[in-house]
Design a protein around this motif. Sequence first.
Motif, mmCIF file in Angstrom:
data_model
loop_
_atom_site.group_PDB
_atom_site.id
_atom_site.type_symbol
_atom_site.label_atom_id
_atom_site.label_comp_id
_atom_site.label_asym_id
_atom_site.label_seq_id
_atom_site.Cartn_x
_atom_site.Cartn_y
_atom_site.Cartn_z
ATOM 1 N N ALA A 40 -12.148 -2.339 3.845
ATOM 2 C CA ALA A 40 -12.342 -2.908 2.512
ATOM 3 C C ALA A 40 -12.147 -1.837 1.435
ATOM 4 O O ALA A 40 -12.088 -2.152 0.254
ATOM 5 N N ASP A 41 -12.014 -0.574 1.839
ATOM 6 C CA ASP A 41 -11.803 0.535 0.909
ATOM 7 C C ASP A 41 -10.346 0.519 0.456
ATOM 8 O O ASP A 41 -9.462 0.988 1.155
ATOM 9 N N LEU A 42 -10.079 -0.016 -0.728
ATOM 10 C CA LEU A 42 -8.711 -0.153 -1.220
ATOM 11 C C LEU A 42 -8.092 1.178 -1.621
ATOM 12 O O LEU A 42 -6.886 1.272 -1.818
ATOM 13 N N ALA A 43 -8.886 2.243 -1.708
ATOM 14 C CA ALA A 43 -8.346 3.557 -2.024
ATOM 15 C C ALA A 43 -7.813 4.236 -0.764
ATOM 16 O O ALA A 43 -7.054 5.181 -0.848
ATOM 17 N N ALA A 44 -8.205 3.731 0.409
ATOM 18 C CA ALA A 44 -7.752 4.322 1.673
ATOM 19 C C ALA A 44 -6.353 3.840 1.993
ATOM 20 O O ALA A 44 -5.788 2.992 1.315
ATOM 21 N N GLY A 45 -5.802 4.372 3.045
ATOM 22 C CA GLY A 45 -4.494 3.919 3.495
ATOM 23 C C GLY A 45 -3.407 4.921 3.181
ATOM 24 O O GLY A 45 -3.552 5.776 2.322
ATOM 25 N N ALA A 46 -2.319 4.772 3.894
ATOM 26 C CA ALA A 46 -1.189 5.683 3.719
ATOM 27 C C ALA A 46 -0.076 4.976 2.982
ATOM 28 O O ALA A 46 0.115 3.777 3.115
ATOM 29 N N ALA A 47 0.672 5.710 2.222
ATOM 30 C CA ALA A 47 1.834 5.137 1.548
ATOM 31 C C ALA A 47 2.954 5.007 2.562
ATOM 32 O O ALA A 47 3.085 5.829 3.456
#
Length: 100
Positions: A40-47
């Motif tokens: 749910a952390d929308l700041a996480a993730g890779a481009a």
Amino acid sequence: MTDLSPGKRLRGKVSSTEIIVVRPPAAPVELSCGGQPMTADLAAGAAGASTTENDTVLGKRYVDKETGLEVLCTKAGPGVLSANGRQLTLKAPNALPASD
């Protein structure tokens, strides 16, 4: 397992894929993208740019027929969406009635 209530926004941990839950599942499921649980952390993730036929597609709905889960892709990205290890299928659009 993440609470998958309607309107919940999730993002892939290893891809730029983002989804929103349209219809929650009948039973708790582990929703993942690219083999990793979604967060749910929308700041996480890779481009990442979409490059394969198994990528999630912007604006398409994906369903799990076994649990009734339905999600909408709000940001395309690499990786396959799955629920408890089952790949979600692309929902076919509803046919409109003919207007003669």
